[in-house]
Structures are given as C-alpha cells and as structure tokens.
Design an enzyme around this catalytic site. Structure first.
Site, PDB file in Angstrom:
ATOM      1  N   PRO A  53       3.179  -1.609  -4.031  1.00  0.00           N
ATOM      2  CA  PRO A  53       2.039  -1.528  -3.118  1.00  0.00           C
ATOM      3  C   PRO A  53       1.225  -0.262  -3.310  1.00  0.00           C
ATOM      4  O   PRO A  53       1.249   0.624  -2.475  1.00  0.00           O
ATOM      5  CB  PRO A  53       2.703  -1.555  -1.739  1.00  0.00           C
ATOM      6  CG  PRO A  53       4.053  -0.946  -1.967  1.00  0.00           C
ATOM      7  CD  PRO A  53       4.457  -1.372  -3.357  1.00  0.00           C
ATOM      8  N   CYS A  54       0.503  -0.186  -4.389  1.00  0.00           N
ATOM      9  CA  CYS A  54      -0.281   1.017  -4.669  1.00  0.00           C
ATOM     10  C   CYS A  54      -1.397   1.199  -3.642  1.00  0.00           C
ATOM     11  O   CYS A  54      -2.016   2.251  -3.579  1.00  0.00           O
ATOM     12  CB  CYS A  54      -0.853   0.957  -6.075  1.00  0.00           C
ATOM     13  SG  CYS A  54      -1.532  -0.645  -6.497  1.00  0.00           S
ATOM     14  N   HIS A  55      -1.669   0.171  -2.856  1.00  0.00           N
ATOM     15  CA  HIS A  55      -2.753   0.281  -1.876  1.00  0.00           C
ATOM     16  C   HIS A  55      -2.323   1.115  -0.674  1.00  0.00           C
ATOM     17  O   HIS A  55      -3.124   1.438   0.179  1.00  0.00           O
ATOM     18  CB  HIS A  55      -3.185  -1.115  -1.434  1.00  0.00           C
ATOM     19  CG  HIS A  55      -2.123  -1.887  -0.737  1.00  0.00           C
ATOM     20  ND1 HIS A  55      -1.190  -2.651  -1.419  1.00  0.00           N
ATOM     21  CD2 HIS A  55      -1.822  -1.990   0.577  1.00  0.00           C
ATOM     22  CE1 HIS A  55      -0.380  -3.201  -0.516  1.00  0.00           C
ATOM     23  NE2 HIS A  55      -0.724  -2.812   0.679  1.00  0.00           N
TER      24      HIS A  55
END
Length: 106
Positions: A53-55
């Site tokens: 989940p780089c967001h």
DNA sequence: TATTTGGCGGTTG
DNA sequence: TCAACCGCCAAAT
C-alpha cells in the site's frame, strides 16, 4: 548490492494498518536509510503495488506525492479518506493518522 | 506556503 | 566488476 533495504521497505508498507499513514522519513529512519527520497524511489520501482500500500506513505508535511503512479494525489487522497484518514485540506492530519512503527527493523 | 538545493543508494549498461 | 544515472523527499530560505 544489499536489496535488504528495499525489501525491508516493502515489508514495512504491508505492516501499515488501514486508516493510518507513515512518512518517508520514518521509514528511512526506521531502516537506517540516510536518504528518505530513496524510499520513494523504491515505491517507484515497486514490483508489486497491489501487495504494498504505497498510497499510505506521505510527505513529512502531510502532503501527498505529486508523482503518485496510481491515479495521482487526488486518487490517493480519496483512497485514504475512504480508509478513515483525517485530512486538513489537501494535507493529511499527521497528528491523527500518523502510524508509528513498532518492533525491530530488519 | 512556495520554491530551491542537497544528497544516498539501488539499478542498469 | 566499475561508473553513471535516477528517483513518489526533507530541510532551508
């Protein structure tokens, strides 16, 4: 070529709980990386975005990444709001939604 | 708040 | 194996 750092970063991303966010600085500091921007580079080279989940990673100021490769800041912000992350205008309310890493770095 | 500068390390050729 | 490149930042002005 110790990709150990890169791997560790990706591992940390999967540790971030829903509704929380972390700063690049925290990751770099936790993994003892002298360069926070390097963390960003890793996300850019992220081999499996859906797995990590780089967001949920934001600037230290709470601002989102203008170069977010999955729909832009707009989509990123919306996604975070959906997860319950507090926003102050275009910035994340770090005081409310900042996640602190626990345990030992690998 | 906006803009500019500095700087680290993995990746590629 | 070695050198050069590139990046989703942070801190300072």
């Amino acid at each position: 070529m110790q990709k150990d750092k890169k791997k560790a970063v990706l591992e940390l991303l999967s540790k971030i709980p829903k509704g929380k966010v972390v700063t690049y600085k925290q990751i770099s500091d936790f993994l003892d990386i002298n360069s926070p921007q390097f963390v960003g580079k890793i996300l850019g080279n992220n081999p499996d975005p859906s797995k990590y989940p780089c967001h949920r990673v934001v600037y230290r100021d709470g601002k989102l990444s203008p170069k977010y490769s999955f729909g832009g800041e707009k989509a990123q912000k919306k996604k975070l709001e959906e997860e319950g992350v507090r926003f102050s205008g275009d910035r994340v309310d770090l005081k409310r939604s900042l996640y602190l890493f626990v345990g030992t770095p690998r």
